[in-house]
Design a protein around this motif. Structure first.
Motif, PDB file in Angstrom:
ATOM      1  N   VAL A 222     -22.341 -13.307 -14.852  1.00 53.29           N
ATOM      2  CA  VAL A 222     -22.003 -12.395 -15.953  1.00 53.29           C
ATOM      3  C   VAL A 222     -21.629 -11.001 -15.470  1.00 53.29           C
ATOM      4  O   VAL A 222     -21.236 -10.148 -16.279  1.00 53.29           O
ATOM      5  CB  VAL A 222     -23.165 -12.287 -16.969  1.00 53.29           C
ATOM      6  N   LYS A 223     -21.739 -10.784 -14.170  1.00 52.84           N
ATOM      7  CA  LYS A 223     -21.478  -9.450 -13.620  1.00 52.84           C
ATOM      8  C   LYS A 223     -20.045  -9.020 -13.948  1.00 52.84           C
ATOM      9  O   LYS A 223     -19.093  -9.781 -13.784  1.00 52.84           O
ATOM     10  CB  LYS A 223     -21.709  -9.479 -12.111  1.00 52.84           C
ATOM     11  N   GLY A 224     -19.913  -7.796 -14.422  1.00 49.96           N
ATOM     12  CA  GLY A 224     -18.615  -7.271 -14.787  1.00 49.96           C
ATOM     13  C   GLY A 224     -18.205  -7.574 -16.214  1.00 49.96           C
ATOM     14  O   GLY A 224     -17.214  -7.024 -16.707  1.00 49.96           O
TER      15      GLY A 224
ATOM     16  N   PRO B  22     -13.164 -17.964 -26.907  1.00 45.47           N
ATOM     17  CA  PRO B  22     -13.103 -17.519 -25.507  1.00 45.47           C
ATOM     18  C   PRO B  22     -12.339 -16.215 -25.380  1.00 45.47           C
ATOM     19  O   PRO B  22     -11.291 -16.027 -26.019  1.00 45.47           O
ATOM     20  CB  PRO B  22     -12.366 -18.675 -24.810  1.00 45.47           C
ATOM     21  N   GLY B  23     -12.881 -15.314 -24.566  1.00 46.09           N
ATOM     22  CA  GLY B  23     -12.289 -13.995 -24.411  1.00 46.09           C
ATOM     23  C   GLY B  23     -12.829 -12.971 -25.384  1.00 46.09           C
ATOM     24  O   GLY B  23     -12.547 -11.770 -25.249  1.00 46.09           O
ATOM     25  N   GLY B  24     -13.596 -13.412 -26.348  1.00 46.77           N
ATOM     26  CA  GLY B  24     -14.149 -12.517 -27.355  1.00 46.77           C
ATOM     27  C   GLY B  24     -15.404 -11.793 -26.889  1.00 46.77           C
ATOM     28  O   GLY B  24     -15.831 -11.918 -25.735  1.00 46.77           O
TER      29      GLY B  24
ATOM     30  N   SER C 190     -31.278   4.250 -28.552  1.00 49.51           N
ATOM     31  CA  SER C 190     -31.896   5.567 -28.729  1.00 49.51           C
ATOM     32  C   SER C 190     -33.278   5.423 -29.360  1.00 49.51           C
ATOM     33  O   SER C 190     -34.186   6.211 -29.086  1.00 49.51           O
ATOM     34  CB  SER C 190     -31.009   6.467 -29.574  1.00 49.51           C
ATOM     35  N   ALA C 191     -33.411   4.429 -30.193  1.00 46.95           N
ATOM     36  CA  ALA C 191     -34.741   4.088 -30.703  1.00 46.95           C
ATOM     37  C   ALA C 191     -35.489   3.373 -29.588  1.00 46.95           C
ATOM     38  O   ALA C 191     -34.932   2.514 -28.899  1.00 46.95           O
ATOM     39  CB  ALA C 191     -34.627   3.181 -31.922  1.00 46.95           C
ATOM     40  N   LYS C 192     -36.713   3.713 -29.396  1.00 42.57           N
ATOM     41  CA  LYS C 192     -37.441   3.229 -28.226  1.00 42.57           C
ATOM     42  C   LYS C 192     -37.825   1.760 -28.308  1.00 42.57           C
ATOM     43  O   LYS C 192     -38.410   1.221 -27.370  1.00 42.57           O
ATOM     44  CB  LYS C 192     -38.692   4.080 -28.017  1.00 42.57           C
ATOM     45  N   ASN C 193     -37.474   1.097 -29.424  1.00 40.51           N
ATOM     46  CA  ASN C 193     -37.869  -0.299 -29.538  1.00 40.51           C
ATOM     47  C   ASN C 193     -36.684  -1.247 -29.569  1.00 40.51           C
ATOM     48  O   ASN C 193     -36.773  -2.338 -30.106  1.00 40.51           O
ATOM     49  CB  ASN C 193     -38.724  -0.497 -30.781  1.00 40.51           C
ATOM     50  N   THR C 194     -35.540  -0.808 -28.998  1.00 34.87           N
ATOM     51  CA  THR C 194     -34.358  -1.673 -29.003  1.00 34.87           C
ATOM     52  C   THR C 194     -33.708  -1.757 -27.623  1.00 34.87           C
ATOM     53  O   THR C 194     -33.702  -0.796 -26.858  1.00 34.87           O
ATOM     54  CB  THR C 194     -33.310  -1.152 -29.996  1.00 34.87           C
ATOM     55  N   VAL C 195     -33.184  -2.933 -27.346  1.00 34.99           N
ATOM     56  CA  VAL C 195     -32.409  -3.168 -26.142  1.00 34.99           C
ATOM     57  C   VAL C 195     -31.198  -4.001 -26.553  1.00 34.99           C
ATOM     58  O   VAL C 195     -31.313  -4.869 -27.428  1.00 34.99           O
ATOM     59  CB  VAL C 195     -33.238  -3.913 -25.075  1.00 34.99           C
ATOM     60  N   PHE C 196     -30.067  -3.733 -25.926  1.00 36.18           N
ATOM     61  CA  PHE C 196     -28.837  -4.421 -26.285  1.00 36.18           C
ATOM     62  C   PHE C 196     -28.263  -5.182 -25.085  1.00 36.18           C
ATOM     63  O   PHE C 196     -28.518  -4.827 -23.931  1.00 36.18           O
ATOM     64  CB  PHE C 196     -27.794  -3.420 -26.777  1.00 36.18           C
ATOM     65  N   LEU C 197     -27.477  -6.191 -25.390  1.00 37.68           N
ATOM     66  CA  LEU C 197     -26.684  -6.879 -24.382  1.00 37.68           C
ATOM     67  C   LEU C 197     -25.264  -6.995 -24.921  1.00 37.68           C
ATOM     68  O   LEU C 197     -25.009  -7.750 -25.847  1.00 37.68           O
ATOM     69  CB  LEU C 197     -27.246  -8.262 -24.059  1.00 37.68           C
ATOM     70  N   GLU C 198     -24.377  -6.203 -24.354  1.00 43.47           N
ATOM     71  CA  GLU C 198     -22.968  -6.235 -24.726  1.00 43.47           C
ATOM     72  C   GLU C 198     -22.291  -7.304 -23.879  1.00 43.47           C
ATOM     73  O   GLU C 198     -22.339  -7.254 -22.648  1.00 43.47           O
ATOM     74  CB  GLU C 198     -22.327  -4.871 -24.472  1.00 43.47           C
ATOM     75  N   MET C 199     -21.665  -8.281 -24.538  1.00 44.66           N
ATOM     76  CA  MET C 199     -21.053  -9.406 -23.827  1.00 44.66           C
ATOM     77  C   MET C 199     -19.558  -9.417 -24.116  1.00 44.66           C
ATOM     78  O   MET C 199     -19.154  -9.563 -25.271  1.00 44.66           O
ATOM     79  CB  MET C 199     -21.700 -10.721 -24.260  1.00 44.66           C
ATOM     80  N   ASN C 200     -18.759  -9.263 -23.091  1.00 42.42           N
ATOM     81  CA  ASN C 200     -17.310  -9.254 -23.209  1.00 42.42           C
ATOM     82  C   ASN C 200     -16.694 -10.405 -22.404  1.00 42.42           C
ATOM     83  O   ASN C 200     -17.351 -10.990 -21.544  1.00 42.42           O
ATOM     84  CB  ASN C 200     -16.748  -7.917 -22.714  1.00 42.42           C
ATOM     85  N   SER C 201     -15.438 -10.681 -22.687  1.00 40.25           N
ATOM     86  CA  SER C 201     -14.713 -11.743 -21.978  1.00 40.25           C
ATOM     87  C   SER C 201     -15.532 -13.029 -21.927  1.00 40.25           C
ATOM     88  O   SER C 201     -15.679 -13.660 -20.869  1.00 40.25           O
ATOM     89  CB  SER C 201     -14.372 -11.291 -20.548  1.00 40.25           C
ATOM     90  N   LEU C 202     -16.051 -13.408 -23.067  1.00 40.54           N
ATOM     91  CA  LEU C 202     -16.944 -14.563 -23.128  1.00 40.54           C
ATOM     92  C   LEU C 202     -16.206 -15.848 -22.774  1.00 40.54           C
ATOM     93  O   LEU C 202     -15.021 -16.031 -23.090  1.00 40.54           O
ATOM     94  CB  LEU C 202     -17.585 -14.658 -24.501  1.00 40.54           C
ATOM     95  N   LYS C 203     -16.953 -16.730 -22.123  1.00 37.18           N
ATOM     96  CA  LYS C 203     -16.414 -18.012 -21.675  1.00 37.18           C
ATOM     97  C   LYS C 203     -17.220 -19.149 -22.322  1.00 37.18           C
ATOM     98  O   LYS C 203     -18.385 -18.952 -22.681  1.00 37.18           O
ATOM     99  CB  LYS C 203     -16.543 -18.127 -20.149  1.00 37.18           C
ATOM    100  N   PRO C 204     -16.637 -20.332 -22.414  1.00 40.94           N
ATOM    101  CA  PRO C 204     -17.400 -21.460 -22.978  1.00 40.94           C
ATOM    102  C   PRO C 204     -18.721 -21.701 -22.244  1.00 40.94           C
ATOM    103  O   PRO C 204     -19.715 -22.091 -22.877  1.00 40.94           O
ATOM    104  CB  PRO C 204     -16.442 -22.634 -22.802  1.00 40.94           C
ATOM    105  N   GLU C 205     -18.767 -21.435 -20.957  1.00 39.02           N
ATOM    106  CA  GLU C 205     -20.003 -21.647 -20.201  1.00 39.02           C
ATOM    107  C   GLU C 205     -21.076 -20.607 -20.499  1.00 39.02           C
ATOM    108  O   GLU C 205     -22.204 -20.725 -20.022  1.00 39.02           O
ATOM    109  CB  GLU C 205     -19.726 -21.679 -18.694  1.00 39.02           C
ATOM    110  N   ASP C 206     -20.751 -19.603 -21.299  1.00 45.12           N
ATOM    111  CA  ASP C 206     -21.764 -18.651 -21.764  1.00 45.12           C
ATOM    112  C   ASP C 206     -22.521 -19.178 -22.979  1.00 45.12           C
ATOM    113  O   ASP C 206     -23.489 -18.552 -23.423  1.00 45.12           O
ATOM    114  CB  ASP C 206     -21.121 -17.311 -22.125  1.00 45.12           C
ATOM    115  N   THR C 207     -22.081 -20.297 -23.515  1.00 42.26           N
ATOM    116  CA  THR C 207     -22.747 -20.888 -24.672  1.00 42.26           C
ATOM    117  C   THR C 207     -24.186 -21.246 -24.338  1.00 42.26           C
ATOM    118  O   THR C 207     -24.456 -21.962 -23.376  1.00 42.26           O
ATOM    119  CB  THR C 207     -21.992 -22.141 -25.132  1.00 42.26           C
ATOM    120  N   ALA C 208     -25.121 -20.713 -25.139  1.00 46.63           N
ATOM    121  CA  ALA C 208     -26.551 -20.924 -24.888  1.00 46.63           C
ATOM    122  C   ALA C 208     -27.348 -20.222 -25.977  1.00 46.63           C
ATOM    123  O   ALA C 208     -26.793 -19.445 -26.763  1.00 46.63           O
ATOM    124  CB  ALA C 208     -26.952 -20.371 -23.527  1.00 46.63           C
ATOM    125  N   VAL C 209     -28.637 -20.485 -25.991  1.00 49.48           N
ATOM    126  CA  VAL C 209     -29.558 -19.673 -26.769  1.00 49.48           C
ATOM    127  C   VAL C 209     -29.994 -18.526 -25.871  1.00 49.48           C
ATOM    128  O   VAL C 209     -30.426 -18.748 -24.736  1.00 49.48           O
ATOM    129  CB  VAL C 209     -30.790 -20.470 -27.247  1.00 49.48           C
TER     130      VAL C 209
END
Length: 128
Positions: A64-66, A14-16, A74-93
């Motif tokens: 997840v806002k904030g 948590p928090g990672g 930069s490569a046209k075939n990639t998308v990222f999701l940066e996840m900060n301040s993770l919580k146990p309730e973010d656990t999922a596939v």
């Protein structure tokens, strides 16, 4: 043939933080809205975030806002999701998908689990 592959999941305290990546083959993401969804055990799939194709405007679920940030690589075939301040309730596939209802999500405040193509998902577990 379109193939979507997610990577970057794992176990974090948590928090990672984690950074998920979505790579497409047989498809150019630059001209498609892209979205991230997640599904926890026993729960329905929910929309987390999306980035539009027209102007790269974004949507985030209130939960997840904030903390999460979606971006195109930069490569046209990639998308990222940066996840900060993770919580146990973010656990999922977490699933990456093409052409989710991103414009609608930005309008009504919720992204329905609809998309043209889905990846297989990557597990994110937040636990101490």
């Amino acid at each position: 043939q379109v193939q979507i592959a997610e990577s970057g999941g794992g176990l974090v305290q948590p928090g990672g933080s984690l950074r998920l990546s979505c790579t497409a083959s047989g498809f150019t993401l630059d001209f498609s809205a892209m979205g991230w969804f997640r599904q926890a055990p026993g729960k329905e799939r929910e929309g987390v975030s999306c980035i539009s194709s027209r102007d790269n405007s974004v949507y985030y679920a209130d939960s997840v806002k904030g903390r999460f940030t979606i971006s195109r690589g930069s490569a046209k075939n990639t998308v990222f999701l940066e996840m900060n301040s993770l919580k146990p309730e973010d656990t999922a596939v977490y699933f990456c998908a093409t052409d989710p209802p991103c414009f609608t999500a930005q309008t009504i405040g919720i992204m329905l689990p609809q998309a043209d193509h889905w990846g297989q998902g990557t597990q994110v577990t937040v636990s101490s």
